[in-house]
Design a protein around this motif. Structure first.
Motif: not given
Length: 336
Positions: A100-107, A250-268
């Motif tokens: 959510s914080g990453a999304a706010l920065g992008a917005i 780690l999440t901030g660095a990933a989300v910053a370049f990919s956008g919000i990608i759900s379920f990977v950290g939950l499912m894998i």
């Protein structure tokens, strides 16, 4: 374990080459290998392909596939770590409002300030937003003396609602003509991957992932509860806070370049535990490998369903995650 890891590495390389090969314009795998070799070792391979194919492989698809592997590994290993320290099997990298914080920065960048730092503006502000949100969550938790697992989760959820509301306000007050760009970013996508961007999420994965792997035994202890972990000599509250900060980076660095990608950290991590059990000395590294494989495959599928357009990768991961958890609930119901 070594044999399984080696097999997953081979599978990862295979799906990455396949991901570079397929698309609106198909390129044979042997040409892909030759293009890569010619760039790493100039003059080692006779150039028999066109400049267009060279550009497609080296400038467009290869950095995208590599970013998918890095982001997938990052989100999966973070999900596994958070599920341990929170003792919550539904925890994922978005639990504490990081996304959510990453999304706010992008917005803020896309709808209000503009790209005043060039193409690096969006990922930079997304990373700052993710890190700032984590600092707020940790600060509020310490202020309220809510450092145990359940209260930290509740604090993260509360802050996430606040940040999401601010993001919605930013969209409402922004230029409606640019809103579709924000929505596509929030759904996740790897189409803007560039070589110049890859070192940042890769460095974060190397540094933060190494820390998590070196503390695998501590994660095993944390799954037993704070009292048991403290008995074993682990300062549970402090360790949990450190893990949250590391996961945020780690999440901030990933989300910053990919956008919000759900379920990977939950499912894998669930998939990995079904195969190798709950020992985090196995769960963490194998989660990273399986996460990388999964996201490369998901991105490939997103590119080939309706070429030449890309489906946001968050849609693919969301569909896969939803089906997976329906099957998981059915499996546990039958076992019960």
């Amino acid at each position: 374990m070594p044999l399984l890891a080696a097999g997953l590495i081979v599978l990862l390389v295979t799906v990455m080459i396949a991901g570079v090969s397929v698309g609106a314009i198909g390129i044979p795998p042997d040409v892909v290998w030759s293009v890569i070799a010619s760039h790493f070792f100039p003059g080692s391979v006779e150039v028999t392909w066109s400049t267009g194919r060279d550009s497609i492989v080296w400038e467009v698809r290869l950095p995208r596939v590599m970013l998918a592997a890095i982001v997938g590994a990052s989100l999966a290993i973070v999900g596994a770590a958070l599920q341990s320290v929170t003792r919550n099997q539904l925890a994922d990298p978005h639990l504490l409002g990081i996304s959510s914080g990453a999304a706010l920065g992008a917005i803020v960048v896309l709808l209000h300030t503009g790209l005043f730092l060039g193409l690096a503006t969006v990922p930079l502000f997304a990373f700052i937003g993710a890190l700032a949100t984590t600092i707020i969550v940790v600060g509020v938790a310490n202020l309220a003396n809510a450092t145990n697992a359940s209260r930290l989760v509740l604090t993260g959820v509360a802050i996430s609602f606040v940040i999401t509301s601010l993001g919605s306000l930013g969209i409402f007050l922004g230029d409606p003509r640019a809103a579709h760009t924000v929505i596509f970013w929030m759904l996740g996508g790897l189409g803007l991957a560039q070589w110049a961007q890859l070192p940042y999420p890769l460095l974060a994965l190397a540094a933060c992932g190494t820390y998590l792997l070196l503390n695998a035994r501590n994660f095993n202890a944390m799954t037993l509860g704070d009292e048991s972990a403290t008995t074993l000599g682990i300062p549970a509250g402090r360790f949990r806070m450190i893990v949250f900060v590391v996961c945020a980076l780690l999440t901030g660095a990933a989300v910053a370049f990919s956008g919000i990608i759900s379920f990977v950290g939950l499912m894998i991590p669930h998939l990995v535990r079904l195969v190798v059990g709950g020992d985090y000395r196995r769960v963490l590294p194998l989660s990273a490998l399986v996460g990388a494989i999964f996201l490369v495959v998901a991105d490939t599928v997103a590119r080939i369903i309706i070429p030449p357009q890309d489906i946001p990768i968050g849609i693919i991961t969301g569909l896969a995650g939803g089906v997976f958890f329906v099957m998981l609930m059915r499996r546990r119901s039958n076992a019960g």
